[in-house]
Design a protein around this motif. Structure first.
Motif, PDB file in Angstrom:
ATOM      1  N   ARG A 155       0.868  -1.168  -0.040  1.00  0.00           N
ATOM      2  CA  ARG A 155      -0.015   0.054  -0.051  1.00  0.00           C
ATOM      3  C   ARG A 155       0.858   0.992  -0.111  1.00  0.00           C
ATOM      4  O   ARG A 155       0.649   2.324  -0.641  1.00  0.00           O
ATOM      5  CB  ARG A 155      -0.938   0.023   1.183  1.00  0.00           C
ATOM      6  N   GLY A 156       1.868   1.191   0.888  1.00  0.00           N
ATOM      7  CA  GLY A 156       2.733   2.635   0.956  1.00  0.00           C
ATOM      8  C   GLY A 156       3.470   2.572  -0.685  1.00  0.00           C
ATOM      9  O   GLY A 156       3.526   3.786  -0.846  1.00  0.00           O
ATOM     10  N   SER A 157       3.849   1.688  -1.133  1.00  0.00           N
ATOM     11  CA  SER A 157       4.555   1.722  -2.433  1.00  0.00           C
ATOM     12  C   SER A 157       3.550   2.152  -3.368  1.00  0.00           C
ATOM     13  O   SER A 157       3.931   3.019  -4.460  1.00  0.00           O
ATOM     14  CB  SER A 157       5.137   0.524  -2.725  1.00  0.00           C
ATOM     15  N   ALA A 158       2.356   1.736  -3.585  1.00  0.00           N
ATOM     16  CA  ALA A 158       1.318   2.058  -4.306  1.00  0.00           C
ATOM     17  C   ALA A 158       0.950   3.611  -4.094  1.00  0.00           C
ATOM     18  O   ALA A 158       0.537   4.326  -5.186  1.00  0.00           O
ATOM     19  CB  ALA A 158       0.236   1.213  -4.394  1.00  0.00           C
ATOM     20  N   LEU A 159       0.740   4.027  -2.851  1.00  0.00           N
ATOM     21  CA  LEU A 159       0.464   5.224  -2.829  1.00  0.00           C
ATOM     22  C   LEU A 159       1.574   6.318  -3.542  1.00  0.00           C
ATOM     23  O   LEU A 159       1.104   7.538  -3.949  1.00  0.00           O
ATOM     24  CB  LEU A 159       0.281   5.547  -1.438  1.00  0.00           C
ATOM     25  N   SER A 160       2.796   5.967  -3.177  1.00  0.00           N
ATOM     26  CA  SER A 160       3.691   6.756  -3.576  1.00  0.00           C
ATOM     27  C   SER A 160       3.850   6.742  -5.299  1.00  0.00           C
ATOM     28  O   SER A 160       4.697   7.541  -5.845  1.00  0.00           O
ATOM     29  CB  SER A 160       4.956   6.415  -3.088  1.00  0.00           C
ATOM     30  N   THR A 161       3.393   5.935  -5.928  1.00  0.00           N
ATOM     31  CA  THR A 161       3.511   5.448  -7.392  1.00  0.00           C
ATOM     32  C   THR A 161       2.193   5.943  -8.352  1.00  0.00           C
ATOM     33  O   THR A 161       2.259   6.258  -9.312  1.00  0.00           O
ATOM     34  CB  THR A 161       3.795   4.240  -7.685  1.00  0.00           C
ATOM     35  N   ARG A 162       1.029   6.064  -7.447  1.00  0.00           N
ATOM     36  CA  ARG A 162       0.052   5.987  -8.339  1.00  0.00           C
ATOM     37  C   ARG A 162      -0.114   7.535  -8.918  1.00  0.00           C
ATOM     38  O   ARG A 162      -0.988   7.564 -10.169  1.00  0.00           O
ATOM     39  CB  ARG A 162      -1.376   5.953  -7.602  1.00  0.00           C
ATOM     40  N   ASN A 163       0.138   8.484  -8.616  1.00  0.00           N
ATOM     41  CA  ASN A 163       0.128   9.952  -9.117  1.00  0.00           C
ATOM     42  C   ASN A 163       1.620  10.133  -9.976  1.00  0.00           C
ATOM     43  O   ASN A 163       1.576  11.397  -9.791  1.00  0.00           O
ATOM     44  CB  ASN A 163      -0.239  10.732  -7.888  1.00  0.00           C
ATOM     45  N   ARG A 164       2.437   9.281 -10.047  1.00  0.00           N
ATOM     46  CA  ARG A 164       3.628   9.465 -11.004  1.00  0.00           C
ATOM     47  C   ARG A 164       3.284  10.042 -12.318  1.00  0.00           C
ATOM     48  O   ARG A 164       2.119   9.508 -12.696  1.00  0.00           O
ATOM     49  CB  ARG A 164       4.591   8.279 -10.987  1.00  0.00           C
ATOM     50  N   GLU A 165       4.252  10.520 -13.129  1.00  0.00           N
ATOM     51  CA  GLU A 165       4.103  11.120 -14.210  1.00  0.00           C
ATOM     52  C   GLU A 165       3.432   9.984 -15.631  1.00  0.00           C
ATOM     53  O   GLU A 165       2.677   9.869 -16.206  1.00  0.00           O
ATOM     54  CB  GLU A 165       5.073  11.933 -14.826  1.00  0.00           C
ATOM     55  N   PHE A 166       4.227   8.885 -15.373  1.00  0.00           N
ATOM     56  CA  PHE A 166       4.198   7.626 -16.290  1.00  0.00           C
ATOM     57  C   PHE A 166       2.749   7.107 -15.829  1.00  0.00           C
ATOM     58  O   PHE A 166       2.069   6.535 -16.847  1.00  0.00           O
ATOM     59  CB  PHE A 166       5.267   6.551 -16.081  1.00  0.00           C
ATOM     60  N   VAL A 167       2.341   6.789 -14.679  1.00  0.00           N
ATOM     61  CA  VAL A 167       0.836   6.480 -14.468  1.00  0.00           C
ATOM     62  C   VAL A 167      -0.141   7.366 -15.190  1.00  0.00           C
ATOM     63  O   VAL A 167      -1.133   6.932 -15.685  1.00  0.00           O
ATOM     64  CB  VAL A 167       0.751   6.267 -12.951  1.00  0.00           C
ATOM     65  N   ASP A 168       0.206   8.583 -14.965  1.00  0.00           N
ATOM     66  CA  ASP A 168      -0.922   9.416 -15.499  1.00  0.00           C
ATOM     67  C   ASP A 168      -0.926   9.423 -17.160  1.00  0.00           C
ATOM     68  O   ASP A 168      -1.976   9.563 -17.676  1.00  0.00           O
ATOM     69  CB  ASP A 168      -0.472  11.019 -15.101  1.00  0.00           C
ATOM     70  N   SER A 169       0.043   9.163 -17.620  1.00  0.00           N
ATOM     71  CA  SER A 169       0.288   8.962 -19.177  1.00  0.00           C
ATOM     72  C   SER A 169      -0.400   7.998 -19.378  1.00  0.00           C
ATOM     73  O   SER A 169      -0.969   7.796 -20.556  1.00  0.00           O
ATOM     74  CB  SER A 169       1.955   8.867 -19.430  1.00  0.00           C
ATOM     75  N   ALA A 170      -0.327   6.634 -18.751  1.00  0.00           N
ATOM     76  CA  ALA A 170      -1.036   5.453 -19.047  1.00  0.00           C
ATOM     77  C   ALA A 170      -2.663   5.682 -18.908  1.00  0.00           C
ATOM     78  O   ALA A 170      -3.256   5.028 -19.692  1.00  0.00           O
ATOM     79  CB  ALA A 170      -0.694   4.505 -18.186  1.00  0.00           C
ATOM     80  N   ARG A 171      -2.978   6.378 -17.951  1.00  0.00           N
ATOM     81  CA  ARG A 171      -4.565   6.597 -18.007  1.00  0.00           C
ATOM     82  C   ARG A 171      -4.736   7.586 -19.226  1.00  0.00           C
ATOM     83  O   ARG A 171      -5.900   7.144 -19.711  1.00  0.00           O
ATOM     84  CB  ARG A 171      -4.755   7.512 -16.753  1.00  0.00           C
ATOM     85  N   VAL A 172      -4.130   8.590 -19.655  1.00  0.00           N
ATOM     86  CA  VAL A 172      -4.469   9.416 -20.713  1.00  0.00           C
ATOM     87  C   VAL A 172      -4.523   8.565 -21.900  1.00  0.00           C
ATOM     88  O   VAL A 172      -5.422   8.662 -22.730  1.00  0.00           O
ATOM     89  CB  VAL A 172      -3.457  10.549 -20.943  1.00  0.00           C
ATOM     90  N   MET A 173      -3.512   7.642 -22.070  1.00  0.00           N
ATOM     91  CA  MET A 173      -3.731   6.645 -23.083  1.00  0.00           C
ATOM     92  C   MET A 173      -4.735   5.354 -23.388  1.00  0.00           C
ATOM     93  O   MET A 173      -4.761   4.673 -24.257  1.00  0.00           O
ATOM     94  CB  MET A 173      -2.087   5.938 -23.281  1.00  0.00           C
ATOM     95  N   GLY A 174      -5.532   5.447 -22.151  1.00  0.00           N
ATOM     96  CA  GLY A 174      -6.629   4.477 -22.149  1.00  0.00           C
ATOM     97  C   GLY A 174      -6.321   3.161 -21.436  1.00  0.00           C
ATOM     98  O   GLY A 174      -7.172   2.458 -21.549  1.00  0.00           O
ATOM     99  N   ALA A 175      -5.278   3.295 -20.561  1.00  0.00           N
ATOM    100  CA  ALA A 175      -5.201   1.793 -20.024  1.00  0.00           C
ATOM    101  C   ALA A 175      -5.999   1.655 -18.692  1.00  0.00           C
ATOM    102  O   ALA A 175      -6.258   2.704 -18.073  1.00  0.00           O
ATOM    103  CB  ALA A 175      -3.401   1.904 -19.529  1.00  0.00           C
ATOM    104  N   GLY A 176      -6.605   0.527 -18.547  1.00  0.00           N
ATOM    105  CA  GLY A 176      -7.296   0.312 -17.469  1.00  0.00           C
ATOM    106  C   GLY A 176      -6.653   0.084 -16.229  1.00  0.00           C
ATOM    107  O   GLY A 176      -5.474   0.145 -16.168  1.00  0.00           O
ATOM    108  N   SER A 177      -7.490  -0.004 -15.183  1.00  0.00           N
ATOM    109  CA  SER A 177      -6.922   0.206 -13.695  1.00  0.00           C
ATOM    110  C   SER A 177      -6.123  -1.189 -13.451  1.00  0.00           C
ATOM    111  O   SER A 177      -5.061  -0.990 -12.848  1.00  0.00           O
ATOM    112  CB  SER A 177      -8.041   0.054 -12.466  1.00  0.00           C
ATOM    113  N   VAL A 178      -6.541  -2.288 -13.996  1.00  0.00           N
ATOM    114  CA  VAL A 178      -6.060  -3.581 -14.022  1.00  0.00           C
ATOM    115  C   VAL A 178      -4.358  -3.551 -14.346  1.00  0.00           C
ATOM    116  O   VAL A 178      -3.566  -3.891 -13.939  1.00  0.00           O
ATOM    117  CB  VAL A 178      -6.807  -4.641 -14.439  1.00  0.00           C
TER     118      VAL A 178
END
Length: 277
Positions: A155-178
């Motif tokens: 959980r601690g690692s996920a909290l520090s990673t979920r708002n990183r730039e590469f994660v935001d880029s993946a969301r913009v490109m249409g990647a799902g949560s899983v």
């Protein structure tokens, strides 16, 4: 592995793993075979059939060396299985809590906090006592007490990673949560998860030995380091080897696992420093 202590610990652990895997071929006798005429023989004694007892016999005439070999298989099997099962449960729940947050994070975190407030060994004793002594029940009881450790790390690692730039880029490109959790967040959790797993292997071995010592672990027809130590506690003055030999084996494995855990933690810290630089 640059540390000499880590290399020595790895060698000792590799030896115990080989003993556990090839135990039936290495053991000179059946670990549960009894012999009334060969009771409480000291190490290096000759049995009634002319064979040699390297580490002596216990109060029922069972070979202590064979029991230590058989017990290594039980202890390592329980420890690895519990860490794998508890680690998988903690990984899934930790990823969900850290990625989604909100009420899901609150529920998982509060359940984990309540469990951590209760001593894990007491919870394992209650579960093992309710389920009954068996190898499967021991694994279930210990896995239930271990998942929260892994969940908090992930959980601690996920909290520090979920708002990183590469994660935001993946969301913009249409990647799902899983896909985001599996491909972008999970890799950041691997290193701290492995460090926690290394530490938990040693703690789980001690917990399994404690349950077997209390008669809540593996059945009596299966050799275990904890049950062997429990059997020898009444003979410490006259037959110290019954409890001392498996106790030394357990101590060596736990110390070596702890050394590897410290080395893995130091390696993780050095990697983080190198990345920052």
């Amino acid at each position: 592995m640059k540390s000499k202590a880590a290399k020595a610990a790895t060698g000792v652990l590799a030896l115990f793993v080989l003993v556990a895997v090839f135990g039936p071929m290495l053991a000179p006798y059946d670990s549960v075979a009894t012999g009334v005429s060969d009771r409480l023989l000291p190490p290096g004694s000759t049995l009634s059939d002319g064979s040699f007892a390297l580490l002596g016999t216990d109060q029922l005439g069972r070979d202590v060396f064979a029991q230590v070999i058989a017990g290594s298989r039980i202890s390592l099997l329980v420890a690895v299985t519990v860490v794998v099962v508890g680690g998988l449960i903690g990984l899934v729940l930790g990823l969900l809590a850290g990625y989604y947050g909100g009420w899901l994070d609150t529920v998982i975190s509060r359940v984990g906090d309540m469990q951590l407030a209760f001593p894990s060994i007491l919870l394992a004793i209650l579960l093992a006592g309710a389920l009954g002594p068996s190898l499967t029940n021991v694994i279930i009881a210990l896995a239930v007490t271990r998942w929260v450790i892994f969940a908090r790390v992930v959980r601690g690692s996920a909290l520090s990673t979920r708002n990183r730039e590469f994660v935001d880029s993946a969301r913009v490109m249409g990647a799902g949560s899983v896909r985001i959790m599996a491909r972008y967040i999970y890799p950041s959790c691997v290193q701290p998860l492995l460090v926690a797993a290394t530490v938990q292997v040693g703690l789980t071995m001690v917990a399994e030995a404690a349950l077997s010592f209390l008669g809540l672990g593996v059945p009596i027809d299966q050799a275990s380091w904890g049950s062997t130590i429990a059997a020898g506690r009444d003979y410490l003055a006259s037959a110290w080897w019954i409890a001392a030999v498996p106790g030394i084996a357990l101590t060596l494995v736990v110390i070596c696992v702890g050394v590897l855990g410290d080395s893995a933690r130091d390696g993780s810290d050095n990697t983080k420093v190198a990345v920052v630089r």
